[in-house]
Design an enzyme around this catalytic site. Structure first.
Site, PDB file in Angstrom:
ATOM      1  N   HIS A   9       0.846  -1.204   0.000  1.00 48.99           N
ATOM      2  CA  HIS A   9       0.000   0.000   0.000  1.00 48.99           C
ATOM      3  C   HIS A   9       0.878   1.251   0.000  1.00 48.99           C
ATOM      4  O   HIS A   9       1.039   1.930   1.009  1.00 48.99           O
ATOM      5  CB  HIS A   9      -0.946  -0.009   1.202  1.00 48.99           C
ATOM      6  CG  HIS A   9      -2.002  -1.062   1.110  1.00 48.99           C
ATOM      7  ND1 HIS A   9      -1.915  -2.264   1.781  1.00 48.99           N
ATOM      8  CD2 HIS A   9      -3.165  -1.108   0.399  1.00 48.99           C
ATOM      9  CE1 HIS A   9      -2.987  -2.996   1.509  1.00 48.99           C
ATOM     10  NE2 HIS A   9      -3.761  -2.325   0.669  1.00 48.99           N
ATOM     11  N   ASN A  10       1.419   1.557  -1.171  1.00 53.65           N
ATOM     12  CA  ASN A  10       2.345   2.680  -1.331  1.00 53.65           C
ATOM     13  C   ASN A  10       1.909   3.535  -2.527  1.00 53.65           C
ATOM     14  O   ASN A  10       0.854   3.299  -3.113  1.00 53.65           O
ATOM     15  CB  ASN A  10       3.768   2.155  -1.521  1.00 53.65           C
ATOM     16  CG  ASN A  10       3.840   1.070  -2.582  1.00 53.65           C
ATOM     17  OD1 ASN A  10       3.173   1.162  -3.624  1.00 53.65           O
ATOM     18  ND2 ASN A  10       4.610   0.023  -2.335  1.00 53.65           N
ATOM     19  N   PHE A  11       2.731   4.517  -2.899  1.00 53.08           N
ATOM     20  CA  PHE A  11       2.338   5.420  -3.980  1.00 53.08           C
ATOM     21  C   PHE A  11       2.266   4.700  -5.324  1.00 53.08           C
ATOM     22  O   PHE A  11       1.459   5.055  -6.184  1.00 53.08           O
ATOM     23  CB  PHE A  11       3.312   6.599  -4.064  1.00 53.08           C
ATOM     24  CG  PHE A  11       2.972   7.564  -5.162  1.00 53.08           C
ATOM     25  CD1 PHE A  11       1.809   8.312  -5.114  1.00 53.08           C
ATOM     26  CD2 PHE A  11       3.793   7.693  -6.269  1.00 53.08           C
ATOM     27  CE1 PHE A  11       1.479   9.197  -6.135  1.00 53.08           C
ATOM     28  CE2 PHE A  11       3.469   8.576  -7.299  1.00 53.08           C
ATOM     29  CZ  PHE A  11       2.313   9.328  -7.223  1.00 53.08           C
ATOM     30  N   ALA A  34      -2.947 -18.384  -1.905  1.00 53.59           N
ATOM     31  CA  ALA A  34      -3.403 -17.028  -1.618  1.00 53.59           C
ATOM     32  C   ALA A  34      -4.219 -16.468  -2.775  1.00 53.59           C
ATOM     33  O   ALA A  34      -5.176 -15.715  -2.566  1.00 53.59           O
ATOM     34  CB  ALA A  34      -2.214 -16.114  -1.332  1.00 53.59           C
ATOM     35  N   GLN A  35      -3.876 -16.860  -4.014  1.00 52.88           N
ATOM     36  CA  GLN A  35      -4.477 -16.222  -5.182  1.00 52.88           C
ATOM     37  C   GLN A  35      -5.674 -16.973  -5.754  1.00 52.88           C
ATOM     38  O   GLN A  35      -6.606 -16.348  -6.256  1.00 52.88           O
ATOM     39  CB  GLN A  35      -3.418 -16.046  -6.281  1.00 52.88           C
ATOM     40  CG  GLN A  35      -2.357 -14.990  -5.953  1.00 52.88           C
ATOM     41  CD  GLN A  35      -2.975 -13.632  -5.698  1.00 52.88           C
ATOM     42  OE1 GLN A  35      -3.198 -13.247  -4.567  1.00 52.88           O
ATOM     43  NE2 GLN A  35      -3.273 -12.916  -6.763  1.00 52.88           N
TER      44      GLN A  35
END
Length: 565
Positions: free
Chosen positions: A253-255, A453-454
């Site tokens: 969760h970054n730019f 997970a996917q």
């Protein structure tokens, strides 16, 4: 042509000097001053004296080369002027000058302007002095507050010191961009890049932050949002810088994630021809919500916030604490005059825009996924673009699609995002274990793999949602839905391989198990080994047979240890 000889002939005048005739000859080209000096010398009057010349009748004669000639019978007389006469002329001259100066003074109000400028300068100096004192006092208060906060934190201890928790006192800490606009260079996007930006296949890993900022700026211009909302282009730059500064350096969760979601939204607007179906205001709401949707994300999800009872969870009463926080930070940035891209929008329109952006960001909480998708399913078959409720629901689904759309992209672009997400999950689960909080299995590094997970997420979340959107926009099937199906198949193949490797795993520990296992059969041949192992343990329980081609070197070394039967 030449001049006549008479034009060069000297001029002669006759003076009466103390009853005697004095002849004076001078050139016609002499200056009046030279003639006056000559007349003074001829009349025994000191040089540079003020004089006048009169004829026999007392009339004044001009003293210059053009004066009329006379004869010995009509003598001129040179008379020195008295001091009184000079004084009168000087006084007259001074009076004229004073009047002229007064007129100029009145015309330009010089004195008044001087007074006004002086007063204003004095006021400005006083204001500067007062502002300087204010700054000193503010800095002093800030330092006192920081000391008090540090002291309170050190006293409380425990969980409050957890760096992942948002602190009330940190409000606005990063809201103002740390860089000014000149350090945000303007990139000229190539036509190839412009076209690529409109497609879900865009590779977001090849771009630096400044380049991503320029791409976002281009999107706002290309969609006509700068013109629609009358944005100041410099304010748009500052706002984007403020946005970037308020995304943390989390693994996921970054730019870059913000840019990824915004670019997918831009691509869907073009792919679904939303410019023809929605208003410019709707497009602005979609883009701005996408840009702001994860502002200041701490890297720990809502479940952690609620279970750990963080300040965010307390502030928002356990109701979508992160999404509410993203909205709050977004509008704190927009409250800064230098970052307010909606500054030229009237108040009533801004209220509607603000409410719509909040609605979309809150829709990204996955806890509401089923509710939102079900609502859209009920509307999609009879969708009406004139129905505000239908359009709002569509916008909520669109931002959800963009937020979790990584698997729509090519494998080489999508798969690194899975690694980033798992890294962030593992950081949270490790902290939850340390703090004695519940740990979700899909976030536990000891239980989850990339395929596991996917697969469920793609099969039960992504594909159903995108297939529902496909009913309204059939054109997305090839470029968005089919890649999801391919991605599901890819991870299912990986899971099969992982499962096979898990079954083969015990072979690698045969050397350890040999004392308690009795080998039943082994077939050797070729350059490697094709083994069919069937063993029973010392207590008689069976170990399922496993077939594997080309065993690892360690397994090959084990083979000769089995006696032939």
């Amino acid at each position: 042509m030449g001049s006549s000889p008479s034009s060069y002939a000297p001029k002669t005048i006759y003076l009466n000097v103390d009853g005697k005739i004095q002849k004076v000859v001078f050139s016609r080209h002499c200056s009046p001053c030279d003639i006056k000096e000559l007349l003074c010398s001829s009349s025994n009057i000191p040089r540079n004296s003020a004089i006048m010349m009169v004829d026999p009748e007392g009339a004044m004669v001009s003293i210059d080369p053009t004066m009329p000639p006379n004869s010995p019978n009509t003598l001129y007389k040179v008379v020195p002027l008295s001091t009184g006469q000079l004084g009168e002329k000087e006084d007259m001259f001074q009076n004229v000058l004073s009047q002229v100066a007064e007129q100029f003074s009145r015309a330009f109000r010089i004195n008044e302007l001087k007074t006004e400028v002086t007063n204003r300068l004095a006021m400005l100096e006083k204001r500067v002095e007062l502002e300087g004192l204010k700054v000193v006092e503010i800095e002093k208060c800030k330092n006192d507050l920081k000391k008090l906060r540090d002291e309170m934190t050190s006293r409380v201890g425990g969980r409050v010191n957890c760096p992942c928790k948002y602190n009330f006192s940190d409000d606005g800490k990063k809201l103002t961009p740390r860089r000014d606009v000149p350090s945000y260079p303007k990139y000229t996007l190539s036509q190839e890049t412009i076209e690529a930006l409109k497609k879900p296949t865009f590779d977001v890993w090849h771009w630096e932050h400044n380049e991503m900022l320029s791409c976002l700026e281009y999107m706002y211009h290309d969609l006509g949002l700068v013109r629609e909302f009358n944005m100041n282009p410099i304010t748009l730059k500052r706002w984007l810088l403020g946005i970037q500064e308020n995304y943390r350096s989390n693994p996921f969760h970054n730019f870059r994630h913000c840019f990824c979601v915004s670019q997918m939204m831009y691509g869907m607007i073009h792919l679904c021809n939303l410019q023809e179906k929605l208003t410019q205001t709707d497009l602005g709401i979609l883009m701005t919500a996408a840009v702001c949707h994860d502002l200041d994300h701490p890297g720990y999800n809502n479940t952690y916030q609620i279970n750990a009872r963080t300040e965010l969870a307390v502030r928002y009463n356990d109701i979508s604490p992160l999404e509410n926080h993203h909205c709050a930070v977004a509008f704190q940035i927009l409250c800064l005059p230098e970052c307010n891209i909606f500054a030229n929008v009237d108040l009533e329109a801004f209220k509607q825009i603000r409410q719509a952006i909040i609605t979309l960001i809150l829709a990204t909480d996955m806890a509401r996924h089923g509710e939102i998708l079900e609502s859209f399913k009920q509307k999609v078959d009879s969708f009406d673009y004139a129905n505000e409720e239908h359009v709002t629901c569509l916008k909520m689904v669109l931002i959800k699609c963009c937020d979790i759309s990584n698997e729509v992209r090519p494998t080489e672009v999508a798969e690194p995002w899975v690694d980033c997400l798992l890294e962030e999950y593992f950081m949270q689960s490790d902290r939850e274990k340390c703090e004695g909080l519940p740990v979700a299995p899909f976030m536990d590094r000891d239980k989850v793999t990339k395929p596991t997970a996917q697969i469920g997420f793609i099969k039960f979340v992504l594909i159903p949602m995108f297939e529902t959107v496909m009913k309204l926009f059939p054109q997305i099937e090839e470029i968005m839905v089919q890649p999801l199906r391919d991605s599901r198949d890819h991870y299912e193949e990986l899971k099969q391989i992982d499962d096979a490797m898990t079954e083969v795993g015990p072979i690698r520990c045969l050397s350890v198990c040999l004392p308690v296992l009795r080998p039943m059969s082994l077939i050797s041949g070729g350059t490697g080994y094709s083994a069919r192992l069937s063993c029973t343990s010392a207590n008689g329980s069976s170990w399922p047979g496993v077939s594997r081609e080309a065993l690892s070197p360690s397994s090959q070394l084990l083979a000769p240890n089995f006696p032939d039967h």
